[in-house]
Every structure is written in structure tokens, then in C-alpha cells.
Scaffold this active site. Structure first.
Site, PDB file in Angstrom:
ATOM      1  CG  ASN A   1      46.723  34.339  46.577  1.00 18.67           C
ATOM      2  OD1 ASN A   1      46.267  35.672  46.403  1.00 18.67           O
ATOM      3  ND2 ASN A   1      46.570  33.478  45.449  1.00 18.67           N
ATOM      4  CD1 TRP A   2      43.665  37.611  51.727  1.00 21.07           C
ATOM      5  CD2 TRP A   2      44.439  39.656  52.045  1.00 21.07           C
ATOM      6  NE1 TRP A   2      43.904  37.831  53.138  1.00 21.07           N
ATOM      7  CE2 TRP A   2      44.314  39.178  53.581  1.00 21.07           C
ATOM      8  CE3 TRP A   2      44.743  41.041  52.068  1.00 21.07           C
ATOM      9  CZ2 TRP A   2      44.789  39.771  54.683  1.00 21.07           C
ATOM     10  CZ3 TRP A   2      45.271  41.607  53.389  1.00 21.07           C
ATOM     11  CH2 TRP A   2      44.922  40.931  54.591  1.00 21.07           C
ATOM     12  CE  LYS A   3      43.142  32.522  45.192  1.00 19.47           C
ATOM     13  NZ  LYS A   3      42.702  31.238  44.800  1.00 19.47           N
TER      14      LYS A   3
ATOM     15  CG  HIS B   1      47.979  31.475  41.957  1.00 15.85           C
ATOM     16  ND1 HIS B   1      46.808  31.354  41.298  1.00 15.85           N
ATOM     17  CD2 HIS B   1      47.939  31.123  43.438  1.00 15.85           C
ATOM     18  CE1 HIS B   1      45.847  30.537  42.243  1.00 15.85           C
ATOM     19  NE2 HIS B   1      46.540  30.580  43.384  1.00 15.85           N
TER      20      HIS B   1
ATOM     21  CD  GLU C   1      47.696  26.951  43.133  1.00 14.13           C
ATOM     22  OE1 GLU C   1      48.279  26.956  42.152  1.00 14.13           O
ATOM     23  OE2 GLU C   1      47.117  28.115  43.553  1.00 14.13           O
TER      24      GLU C   1
ATOM     25  CB  SER D   1      39.964  23.707  49.477  1.00 15.08           C
ATOM     26  OG  SER D   1      39.342  23.991  48.354  1.00 15.08           O
TER      27      SER D   1
ATOM     28  N   GLY E   1      43.518  30.867  49.999  1.00 16.24           N
ATOM     29  CA  GLY E   1      42.752  31.847  49.464  1.00 16.24           C
ATOM     30  C   GLY E   1      41.550  32.223  50.271  1.00 16.24           C
TER      31      GLY E   1
END
Ligand code: PGA
Length: 261
Positions: A10-12, A97, A170, A217, A238
Site C-alpha cells: 500500500n503506497w498510500k 483502511h 490491522e 509495521s 505500508g
């Protein structure tokens, strides 16, 4: 039967279009064309989807989006429809999310509609559920996770389940820069999530139509503490997915851990 492990990058909103292109090229060069049995999904931000789609032509890496709207079309300024995502070759989408729940006040009702929308258009939702640090301190972890799940899945009838639906535990407090949950804490919640799914759909559908992954993490050093043939079937990543070396190292670590079985 052991599931194929799934890694979702997930490159946000972390990369420019140029940086996205550089990262993708470096990852593809390092990984080559065979990453079996690992399934890698990259989720760039919306403006980069077309460029990444083109870059992935002929690649085993799949394209994911970070969000989807529930309607196909209409007067919804700023939103992106599942039809448009399909046109862009998107096959996975992150739904619910915690960053959208918290910064944009996405509700369980909205998330439920997004689930229906994604499934109805053949896009695999990667649903995220998890408690905040305050929830955990107040002893509300199980209630929060159970409620988020039930509300998101309530309108998804068993008949709509085909391919594996991806459920992500999450914990909000574990997203970087927080530390990861301990594998024991995470597995405890996996058991709870599985039980909620069994209560809603039965054990057979749970085994056939769901996949359980962990987010928070995860990096190349700890990924196999969570993702293993006996643990989670994948991870949502992430920060550690933003550098080619660490994303590639994660794919290799998971590959190794599933090969040696
Ligand atoms: P992180 O993000 O890997 O940077 O902690 C995980 C997530 O947002 O689910």
C-alpha cells in the site's frame, strides 16, 4: 491446503508519479517474472494507476487500488467508480483502511457499500479492521473488531462469495511509526476474526472463500513472524513497501518460508 501467500504493497499518498515509476521498475528488475507462490499486489495512488498498469504488462504482479466508491457513475465529485477501476485493470482494492476511517470519517455503512460494489464488479476487496490504542486500553478490542467485521460483511450474501475475500487485521496502533503487534496478539485476533466469519457463513465457506492477512509495521525482518503456512496468509505493508530493496526482501522471505514447507 496451504493458501498462496499474498503481499499487498500500500503506497498510500507517499510517492510522486516519477517515484512510483522508479520503484516499480526496480522491484520488477529485482524480482524477475517468477515470484511463485507469492502473490504481490501493488496499490499506487489513483493518478498512478494507468502508468502502473502499463508497467505491469506481462508481469505476475497485480494492480490494486487504495479505495473505491460504491456507485458506478453519477454526481459524486472526486470519487472513483468500480467501473473505472476495472477499466484500469485493477483486480484488488483496499476497503476500510483505518486512515480513511479516521481522517475521512468513513463509516461502517459506507464500507459495507464499498464491499458490495467491489465484489459486484469482480474486484477483490481487501477489507481492513482493527482497534485503536484507546480501544485496546479500554478492553474494547474484540467488540470493535467484531462490530467492524459484521457491519462490513452483513450485506455480502454467501452467494456473492466466490474468490477468496481478503480480511486484514490491522491494529491501528501497530501501523508505523508504531511497532508491530506481537505475533501472539495478532494470531489471537485472527482466531476471533475467523470465528466471526464462521458464525456468519459457516466453517466450509470460511475455509473456501476467505483469506486472513495482517497489517501493521511489517518488514522483511518480521514478515515471517506473521505470514507463514500456519499463520496469516499474507500481509498489508505500508512503509516497508516504499523501498525496492525492502519490498523485494519481503517477497523473498515469504517465498522462502513457504518453499521450505
Ligand atoms: P505500515 O502500514 O506497514 O506502514 O505500518 C500498514 C497499514 O497501513 O496497514
Amino acid at each position: 491446503m496451504t493458501q498462496q501467500p499474498l503481499l499487498v504493497a500500500n503506497w498510500k499518498m507517499q510517492l510522486t508519479l516519477e517515484e512510483t515509476g522508479r520503484l516499480l521498475t526496480a522491484v520488477q528488475q529485482a524480482l524477475g517474472s517468477n515470484i511463485d507462490p507469492v502473490k504481490l499486489v501493488v496499490c499506487p495512488s489513483y493518478p498512478a494507476l494507468e502508468q502502473v498498469r502499463q508497467g505491469l504488462s506481462g508481469s505476475p504482479i497485480r494492480l490494486g487500488a487504495q479505495d473505491v466508491f460504491w456507485s458506478e457513475r453519477g454526481a459524486f465529485t472526486g470519487e472513483v467508480s468500480p467501473l473505472q477501476l476495472r477499466e484500469l485493470g485493477v483486480s484488488y482494492v483496499i476497503v476500510g483502511h483505518s486512515e480513511r476511517r479516521h481522517h475521512l470519517e468513513e463509516t461502517d455503512a459506507m464500507i459495507s457499500q464499498k464491499m458490495i460494489s467491489a465484489i459486484g464488479h469482480g474486484i477483490m476487496p481487501i477489507l481492513c479492521v482493527g482497534e485503536t490504542a484507546d480501544d485496546r486500553a479500554a478492553g474494547r478490542t474484540e467488540l470493535v473488531v467484531r462490530t467492524q467485521l459484521q457491519n462490513a460483511l452483513r450485506s455480502v450474501p454467501p452467494a456473492a462469495l466466490g474468490r477468496r475475500l481478503c480480511l486484514t487485521y490491522e491494529p491501528v496502533w501497530a501501523i508505523s511509526p508504531g511497532g508491530p503487534a506481537s505475533p501472539e496478539e495478532a494470531l489471537e485476533m485472527k482466531a476471533l476474526i475467523e470465528q466471526v466469519v464462521v458464525d456468519m457463513y459457516g466453517a466450509e465457506l470460511m475455509a473456501r472463500s476467505f483469506r486472513f492477512i495482517y497489517g501493521g509495521s511489517v518488514d522483511a525482518q518480521n514478515v515471517c513472524d506473521f505470514v507463514s503456512p500456519d499463520g496469516f496468509a499474507g500481509a498489508l505493508v505500508g512503509a516497508a513497501s516504499l523501498k525496492a530493496e525492502s519490498l523485494v526482501a519481503m517477497v523473498r522471505a515469504v517465498h522462502e518460508c513457504f518453499q521450505t514447507r
